[in-house]
Design a protein around this motif. Structure first.
Motif, PDB file in Angstrom:
ATOM      1  N   VAL A 324       1.344  -8.957   7.198  1.00 33.47           N
ATOM      2  CA  VAL A 324       0.621  -8.487   8.390  1.00 33.47           C
ATOM      3  C   VAL A 324       0.642  -6.964   8.467  1.00 33.47           C
ATOM      4  N   VAL A 325       1.815  -6.359   8.304  1.00 30.18           N
ATOM      5  CA  VAL A 325       1.877  -4.898   8.264  1.00 30.18           C
ATOM      6  C   VAL A 325       3.019  -4.490   7.336  1.00 30.18           C
ATOM      7  N   ASN A 326       2.758  -3.431   6.558  1.00 30.37           N
ATOM      8  CA  ASN A 326       3.732  -2.982   5.563  1.00 30.37           C
ATOM      9  C   ASN A 326       3.953  -1.472   5.725  1.00 30.37           C
ATOM     10  N   LEU A 327       5.186  -1.074   6.027  1.00 31.45           N
ATOM     11  CA  LEU A 327       5.535   0.349   6.126  1.00 31.45           C
ATOM     12  C   LEU A 327       6.346   0.720   4.888  1.00 31.45           C
ATOM     13  N   LYS A 328       5.912   1.759   4.179  1.00 34.72           N
ATOM     14  CA  LYS A 328       6.619   2.171   2.956  1.00 34.72           C
ATOM     15  C   LYS A 328       6.955   3.656   3.009  1.00 34.72           C
ATOM     16  N   GLY A 329       8.253   3.959   2.849  1.00 31.94           N
ATOM     17  CA  GLY A 329       8.715   5.349   2.766  1.00 31.94           C
ATOM     18  C   GLY A 329       8.296   6.216   3.934  1.00 31.94           C
ATOM     19  N   LEU A 343      11.594   4.982   5.914  1.00 28.36           N
ATOM     20  CA  LEU A 343      11.624   3.625   6.476  1.00 28.36           C
ATOM     21  C   LEU A 343      10.725   2.674   5.679  1.00 28.36           C
ATOM     22  N   ASP A 344      11.285   1.528   5.290  1.00 25.47           N
ATOM     23  CA  ASP A 344      10.523   0.443   4.649  1.00 25.47           C
ATOM     24  C   ASP A 344      10.615  -0.786   5.545  1.00 25.47           C
ATOM     25  N   LYS A 368       4.035   2.549  17.795  1.00 27.63           N
ATOM     26  CA  LYS A 368       2.909   3.487  17.686  1.00 27.63           C
ATOM     27  C   LYS A 368       2.491   3.688  16.229  1.00 27.63           C
ATOM     28  N   LEU A 369       3.464   3.726  15.331  1.00 25.67           N
ATOM     29  CA  LEU A 369       3.154   3.860  13.900  1.00 25.67           C
ATOM     30  C   LEU A 369       2.380   2.639  13.406  1.00 25.67           C
ATOM     31  N   VAL A 370       2.837   1.465  13.817  1.00 22.76           N
ATOM     32  CA  VAL A 370       2.201   0.212  13.389  1.00 22.76           C
ATOM     33  C   VAL A 370       0.775   0.117  13.919  1.00 22.76           C
ATOM     34  N   THR A 371       0.554   0.576  15.166  1.00 24.76           N
ATOM     35  CA  THR A 371      -0.779   0.460  15.777  1.00 24.76           C
ATOM     36  C   THR A 371      -1.694   1.638  15.430  1.00 24.76           C
ATOM     37  N   GLY A 372      -1.155   2.640  14.744  1.00 24.74           N
ATOM     38  CA  GLY A 372      -1.976   3.803  14.384  1.00 24.74           C
ATOM     39  C   GLY A 372      -2.119   4.805  15.511  1.00 24.74           C
ATOM     40  N   SER A 380       3.389   5.459   4.132  1.00 27.23           N
ATOM     41  CA  SER A 380       2.154   4.746   4.490  1.00 27.23           C
ATOM     42  C   SER A 380       2.445   3.559   5.409  1.00 27.23           C
ATOM     43  N   VAL A 381       1.447   3.259   6.255  1.00 24.03           N
ATOM     44  CA  VAL A 381       1.473   2.067   7.117  1.00 24.03           C
ATOM     45  C   VAL A 381       0.183   1.305   6.829  1.00 24.03           C
ATOM     46  N   THR A 382       0.318   0.094   6.292  1.00 15.08           N
ATOM     47  CA  THR A 382      -0.866  -0.660   5.847  1.00 15.08           C
ATOM     48  C   THR A 382      -0.936  -2.010   6.550  1.00 15.08           C
ATOM     49  N   LEU A 383      -2.078  -2.272   7.191  1.00 17.78           N
ATOM     50  CA  LEU A 383      -2.308  -3.590   7.792  1.00 17.78           C
ATOM     51  C   LEU A 383      -2.817  -4.537   6.720  1.00 17.78           C
ATOM     52  N   GLY A 384      -2.408  -5.807   6.810  1.00 21.55           N
ATOM     53  CA  GLY A 384      -2.816  -6.799   5.820  1.00 21.55           C
ATOM     54  C   GLY A 384      -4.239  -7.294   6.049  1.00 21.55           C
ATOM     55  N   GLY A 385      -4.661  -8.208   5.191  1.00 23.53           N
ATOM     56  CA  GLY A 385      -6.028  -8.743   5.249  1.00 23.53           C
ATOM     57  C   GLY A 385      -6.255  -9.593   6.489  1.00 23.53           C
TER      58      GLY A 385
END
Length: 540
Positions: A324-329, A343-344, A368-372, A380-385
């Motif tokens: 659903v959401v992936n936070l990397k470094g 943070l991962d 806030k990071l997760v929601t942009g 990076s913060v990436t939302l899934g498909g």
């Protein structure tokens, strides 16, 4: 200590109390309960003589000190938080103010010619301050503020720089430091983080005076009170025991009253059937007359007044991808303050992640990071498909269109929905009858929160990000929300200080610490069992 004797009170067209009586005795810790608008705050104002009953009287024993905390904290400025708290302690605060003025005068080179008299007066005032326990009092004031999560810097800074929520904590600290014979606390659990809430719970449990409080936090209420006074239909009914016992007792009373009502209705139906059948026959005239008289004398049993509990079938959320959401470094800092460093975090489909952490740990920043709403400094913060996100934050309430009514706000968000469905939705979130015609600009904080939540859940996204969703919600709305979210099949990432909400809905806990994120599977209840603490800041 305090007695309400046959009080009646009307506000406009609304009858709040009709010949109602109740009392608060020494050592009692009372939870005052009742639906919104039933008159809980009015009752507090009558006890503190800010309002008077239309009939009856409020009797307070002579010499009893009463401390009242309400949501309306008034103006605060020009002093430190510590000074503001000590100001509620009576004479000692006046002496403390003079002592501060004399200290400033002694350090003023323009007043050198007064030095002798200033030193003499300083000695007198300092002696008086010591006699009144002033130095110990400041230590106690700092202890109470620390319990309510104030840093040393916040304690000594100008109180006018604090937000409304922190000013409420200052007002609450003032009453707690005062330790009056009777404390009246109107929603003291609002605006508190989990650590402060648990500290307050322990403070009030150890408080030896009499206490009357309202709260929408059932866990908090349950652990403190030993009696409930319920406001319902203009009357005051007392129940001995905690909140849980009150709920059981109320349900039992309702069931008994319903059974009595049904038995009487069956008997009445039987008698009426006999009367109807034989009223035209002369041979049965005496019997018919006898039964008619008997029916006239019977005291009718009323059906129980049921609290309006509206449930709503929310549409199922569309399915998202597994990630659903992936936070990397992720790195994030505000000025010199580092919030995250490398943070991962991966949140997967159908996880319900409760985010815990002390004040300043970065709970809202993570959301806030997760929601942009805020960007990472690095990483990076990436939302899934196929992820469709809904974000509830306190600022969302400011985005409501002030001139729209509640119903228009729902209608403009869902123009194709039928009116019955939207009215049902509004009722579910506490807007019944004419309340749907209220303009958004006059709504209270709680009403705005309910409206924003209703708009978000009518056509639910598959990823809900919720920042303190239960703030301002009453117990009935909170229970409805928990029931709705328990059926929700999407993913959740949320911050809450409500332990009942946390335990009911989480299946994973993310504990934010200076060393990084500690992750716990199994939800809040398992987190408490494994750590031995209900909040991160309480761990030794």
């Amino acid at each position: 200590m305090i007695r309400l004797d046959n009080i009646s009170k009307q506000n406009g067209q609304q009858l709040l109390f009709i010949e109602a009586s109740a009392s608060l005795q020494k050592g009692e810790k009372i939870g005052l309960v009742g639906p919104n608008g039933a008159g809980k705050s009015t009752l507090f104002r009558m006890i503190t003589a800010q309002e008077v009953p239309d009939e009856g009287q409020v009797l307070v024993d002579r010499g009893i000190s009463v401390g009242f905390f309400s949501q309306d904290v008034g103006e605060m400025s020009g002093r430190s938080a510590v000074a503001e708290v000590m100001d509620g302690a009576g004479d000692v605060s006046t002496v403390a103010a003079e002592l501060a003025e004399l200290e400033a005068a002694l350090a003023d080179p323009d007043r050198m010619d007064e030095m002798e008299s200033l030193i003499e007066r300083f000695g007198e005032v300092q002696g008086r301050f010591e006699d009144l326990g002033g130095y110990a009092l400041e230590g106690k004031a700092r202890e109470v503020l620390a319990g309510l999560s104030f840093s040393q810097e916040m304690m000594d800074g100008d109180v006018s720089n604090l937000s409304g929520g922190w000013k409420m904590r200052v007002a609450l600290a003032r009453i707690l430091l005062m330790r009056p014979d009777v404390m009246l606390l109107d929603e003291p659990s609002n605006h508190l983080d989990l650590e402060s809430l648990i500290w307050l719970e322990q403070f009030l449990t150890g408080y030896e005076g009499a206490l009357m409080l309202t709260s929408h936090d059932r866990e908090f209420m349950n652990r403190i009170i030993n009696k409930v006074i319920e406001i319902d239909g203009g009357g005051l009914t007392s129940f001995s025991g905690d909140y849980e016992f009150y709920e059981q007792q109320r349900a039992m009373n309702e069931a008994q009253q319903q059974a009595q009502f049904e038995r009487q209705q069956a008997m009445l139906a039987k008698e009426i059937k006999f009367i109807e059948r034989f009223k035209a026959r002369a041979s049965h005239a005496a019997q018919v007359q006898s039964r008619v008289k008997k029916l006239d004398k019977i005291e009718r049993v009323e059906p129980p007044k049921r609290r309006q509990a509206v449930s709503f079938e929310f549409a199922p959320a569309p399915r998202s991808g597994e990630d659903v959401v992936n936070l990397k470094g992720v790195h994030k800092r505000y000025g010199q303050r580092v919030i995250y460093e490398g943070l991962d975090l991966l949140v997967r489909r159908r996880e319900r992640c409760a985010v815990l952490g002390v004040n300043g740990a970065g709970k809202s920043t993570l959301l806030k990071l997760v929601t942009g709403s805020t960007e990472p400094d690095e990483g990076s913060v990436t939302l899934g498909g196929s992820v469709r996100m809904g974000y509830f934050a306190q600022h969302a309430m400011e985005l409501l269109e002030g001139n729209q009514t509640v119903f228009e706000a729902l209608e403009s968000s869902f123009p194709r929905a039928n009116q019955g469905s939207l009215r049902s939705l509004a009722g579910c979130f506490g807007f019944s009858g004419d309340e749907v015609e209220k303009r958004c600009r006059v709504l209270s904080g709680g009403e705005k929160a309910r409206l924003v939540m209703a708009k978000m859940l009518y056509d639910p996204p598959n990823f809900l990000v919720l920042d303190e969703p239960t703030n301002h919600l009453d117990m009935a709305t909170k229970e409805m929300l928990i029931a709705a979210l328990a059926q929700y099949e999407g993913t959740m990432l949320f911050v809450s200080h409500d332990r009942h909400f946390l335990a009911a809905l989480s299946n994973r806990v993310l504990e934010l610490t200076p060393e990084g994120i500690h992750q716990y599977g199994g939800g809040y209840t398992e987190y408490v069992a494994r750590t031995g603490q209900e909040a991160p800041g309480l761990r030794s």
